[in-house]
Motif scaffolding. Structure first.
Motif, PDB file in Angstrom:
ATOM      1  N   ALA A 141       9.909  32.623  77.888  1.00 40.90           N
ATOM      2  CA  ALA A 141       8.633  33.001  78.496  1.00 40.90           C
ATOM      3  C   ALA A 141       8.119  31.905  79.428  1.00 40.90           C
ATOM      4  O   ALA A 141       8.475  30.728  79.308  1.00 40.90           O
ATOM      5  CB  ALA A 141       7.599  33.289  77.412  1.00 40.90           C
ATOM      6  N   ASN A 186       8.239  43.752  78.414  1.00 39.42           N
ATOM      7  CA  ASN A 186       8.057  42.308  78.520  1.00 39.42           C
ATOM      8  C   ASN A 186       6.854  41.916  79.371  1.00 39.42           C
ATOM      9  O   ASN A 186       6.405  40.778  79.316  1.00 39.42           O
ATOM     10  CB  ASN A 186       9.332  41.665  79.094  1.00 39.42           C
ATOM     11  CG  ASN A 186      10.475  41.697  78.105  1.00 39.42           C
ATOM     12  OD1 ASN A 186      10.407  41.107  77.042  1.00 39.42           O
ATOM     13  ND2 ASN A 186      11.537  42.421  78.440  1.00 39.42           N
ATOM     14  N   ASN A 198      11.361  36.065  74.109  1.00 42.27           N
ATOM     15  CA  ASN A 198      10.021  35.543  74.428  1.00 42.27           C
ATOM     16  C   ASN A 198       9.832  34.111  73.969  1.00 42.27           C
ATOM     17  O   ASN A 198       9.218  33.289  74.665  1.00 42.27           O
ATOM     18  CB  ASN A 198       8.939  36.386  73.736  1.00 42.27           C
ATOM     19  CG  ASN A 198       8.924  37.825  74.191  1.00 42.27           C
ATOM     20  OD1 ASN A 198       9.443  38.154  75.232  1.00 42.27           O
ATOM     21  ND2 ASN A 198       8.328  38.672  73.389  1.00 42.27           N
ATOM     22  N   GLY A 212       5.142  36.787  79.078  1.00 38.23           N
ATOM     23  CA  GLY A 212       5.943  36.670  77.871  1.00 38.23           C
ATOM     24  C   GLY A 212       5.245  35.752  76.898  1.00 38.23           C
ATOM     25  O   GLY A 212       4.777  34.671  77.273  1.00 38.23           O
TER      26      GLY A 212
END
Length: 564
Positions: free
Chosen positions: A50, A109, A46, A221
């Motif tokens: 992300a 996620n 993440n 994310g």
């Protein structure tokens, strides 16, 4: 004579890195086990990967969906209902959509992070209505793990004292947005319970993680790890112990057994090379998702287990369920012309409606909860499509652009999420001829909703329309008919599939015991949604994780005894 070194043997092999697999990896490595974790997809972090805070114009598609990102290009989950080279088949007359994630952390996620405990009644439906079996455990057996999960991961909510909606250990909830205040008022007048949502998003610093900064993009994310993912909240600290080996691109094919009929490890395909590999372990934990776990068990056939591993009962793949779902959206004139400001909040609703009625007075036996959406969030690709359906929308040119601005944030929607009752007609099996690109037999699905589910979804539609009318709003779509299934979402579409290796006290009718240990194989366990004997009117992730932690503790106790 120099002999080749014996292949390494791990204490535990876990298949799948999502909610259950990540929880098992964390708990078992904390307890000192040497664990190998097999994940069919690729790596993900993440804090590096992300898509948070990107603008639609950062993409030539303006963030629109792709085949690998059905929920939008910036969605954090790689996967979908269709994967190249990985088909599934449907029995005649069946509609079922199977979502599969292909990345470390899996669906955690991008999930909605609705983190609800199952209630005391949810574990004893056999006693209450006889339509599905009792669980072999009760709420009190799993409650300590819910508590530990709340304290480890963190979630917000409010203490309400509702019997079958158990309270947790909560962070303070965010305040309702303006449109949610309208919803709460309408719900009060309609006598529908409406309370702060319960999401695994931290609203204060917690266990080294930063509090949510309310960008409203949880599904992309989280760069600050303020919301929960298996990837960064469970797997990352498990890796830091030095006792976890993570193997990505490892598509599990079957669980192997030794001459005693015990699990000896897992054979998998290295997706980068196409070569088959094998990992040895003293204990195997399947957490690949309910249907994928059933597929693995069915494909693990041998002379000792001709029907598939742990399938002497014939129950592997059976009694699949998914959350029932239906949606309604309405135009709310009171929201036209209001001040435009940032009301992003968390990436989900700040309020929700837990089940509030007595089913004994209704024509369906199980309940549902209501999720709420709307507001002034960042418009995504395709936003405003169908504006001509609004009572005041449509046109062309400058006036159309002005309408888009004027009516942005003037609709409110409701999504019902209800309990499906297991039935004999909803199951998966191996397709006798079709294989995926790795040479593994694929699943063939059968699916059936009963009148219980259709009546429940009709009630959802009626309730949503009453709430919109209470706000002075207008629904553009007519009430769906029974012939249209009251717009029930197809099986699998809500992505809450459960069952396929249910737990129970009777080995002749169940796959696993009360500790999610296979009746037939003493060192084989399941830690995803497959063990669930029944659904509930709650999202299942929090219960998958609590149950996986409980199962992991049982494995640890058996290891200390030398029993596995």
């Amino acid at each position: 004579m120099n002999l080749p070194p014996r292949r390494e043997q791990f204490d535990v092999c876990i298949v799948g890195s999502g909610a259950g697999g990540g929880m098992a990896a964390w708990a078992l490595t904390q307890a000192g086990a040497r664990v190998v974790l097999l994940e069919a997809g690729g790596p993900w972090d993440n804090t590096k990967d992300a898509y948070m805070l990107r603008w639609p114009y950062d993409s030539p598609r303006r963030g629109a969906s792709t085949k690998a990102k059905p929920f939008g290009e910036f969605d954090a989950c790689v996967g979908g209902w269709e994967l190249d080279g990985e088909p599934y088949t449907l029995a005649p007359g069946t509609r079922f959509d199977w979502w599969r994630a292909r990345m470390v952390g899996g669906r955690t996620n991008h999930w909605g992070r609705i983190s609800l405990r199952f209630g005391p009644d949810d574990f004893r439906r056999g006693d209450l209505d006889g339509l599905s079996p009792n669980w072999p455990i009760r709420y009190d057996d799993i409650a300590p793990y819910y508590d530990r999960l709340d304290e480890l991961v963190g979630l917000f909510g409010s203490v309400e004292g509702l019997h079958n909606q158990p309270d947790g250990i909560f962070h303070p909830p965010p305040r309702p947005r303006a449109y949610e205040l309208l919803v709460m008022d309408a719900a009060r007048r309609q006598r529908v319970t409406c309370i702060p949502a319960r999401l695994s998003v931290i609203t204060r610093a917690h266990n080294g993680r930063t509090a949510c900064h309310y960008c409203g993009q949880c599904n992309r994310g989280c760069l600050t790890n303020s919301n929960f993912t298996s990837t960064n909240v469970l797997i990352a600290p498990a890796l830091e112990t030095g006792r976890l080996t993570l193997r990505t691109g490892a598509m599990a094919r079957e669980v192997t057994v030794d001459e005693r009929g015990r699990a000896g490890g897992v054979s998998y395909i290295d997706t980068a090379t196409g070569k088959e590999r094998h990992v040895r372990a003293k204990v195997v934990v399947l957490a690949a998702s309910a249907c994928e776990t059933a597929r693995l068990l069915l494909n693990s056939r041998s002379t000792r287990f001709p029907q598939g591993l742990a399938n002497s009962s014939g129950a592997v793949g059976r009694y699949l369920t998914d959350t029932t779902g239906s949606d309604v959206e309405g135009f709310i004139p009171r929201l036209v012309g209001r001040t435009v400001y940032n009301e992003d909040g968390v990436g989900g609703g700040h309020v929700y409606m837990p089940w509030w009625l007595d089913n004994a007075k209704l024509d369906f036996p199980r309940g549902y909860h209501i999720e709420v959406y709307g507001g002034l969030g960042q418009p995504s690709a395709g936003w405003g499509s169908g504006i001509e359906m609004l009572p005041v929308g449509g046109g062309w040119g400058r006036s159309l652009k002005q309408d888009y601005r004027r009516y942005w944030g003037t609709t409110i929607g409701f999504s019902g999420r209800g309990e499906m009752i297991p039935n004999d007609g909803s199951y998966c099996e191996l397709d006798p001829t079709v294989k995926d690109k790795y040479g593994i037999p694929v699943l063939r699905f059968h699916w059936n909703f009963s009148e219980h589910e259709y009546n429940q979804v009709r009630h959802m539609q009626e309730t949503f329309r009453a709430l919109i009318a209470e706000m002075g709003g207008q629904v553009s779509s007519p009430m769906p008919t029974r012939a249209e299934g009251y717009n029930i979402a197809p099986g699998g579409r809500i992505i809450h599939e459960l069952g396929g290796a249910r737990m129970g006290s009777d080995p002749s009718t169940s796959v696993l015991d009360a500790n999610c240990r296979a009746h037939d194989v003493p060192n084989l366990f399941v830690a995803d949604g497959a063990p669930f004997p029944s659904q509930a009117d709650k999202n299942p992730t929090w219960s998958i994780m609590a149950l996986a932690w409980r199962t992991s503790d049982h494995i640890t106790a058996l290891r200390k005894q030398g029993a596995v």
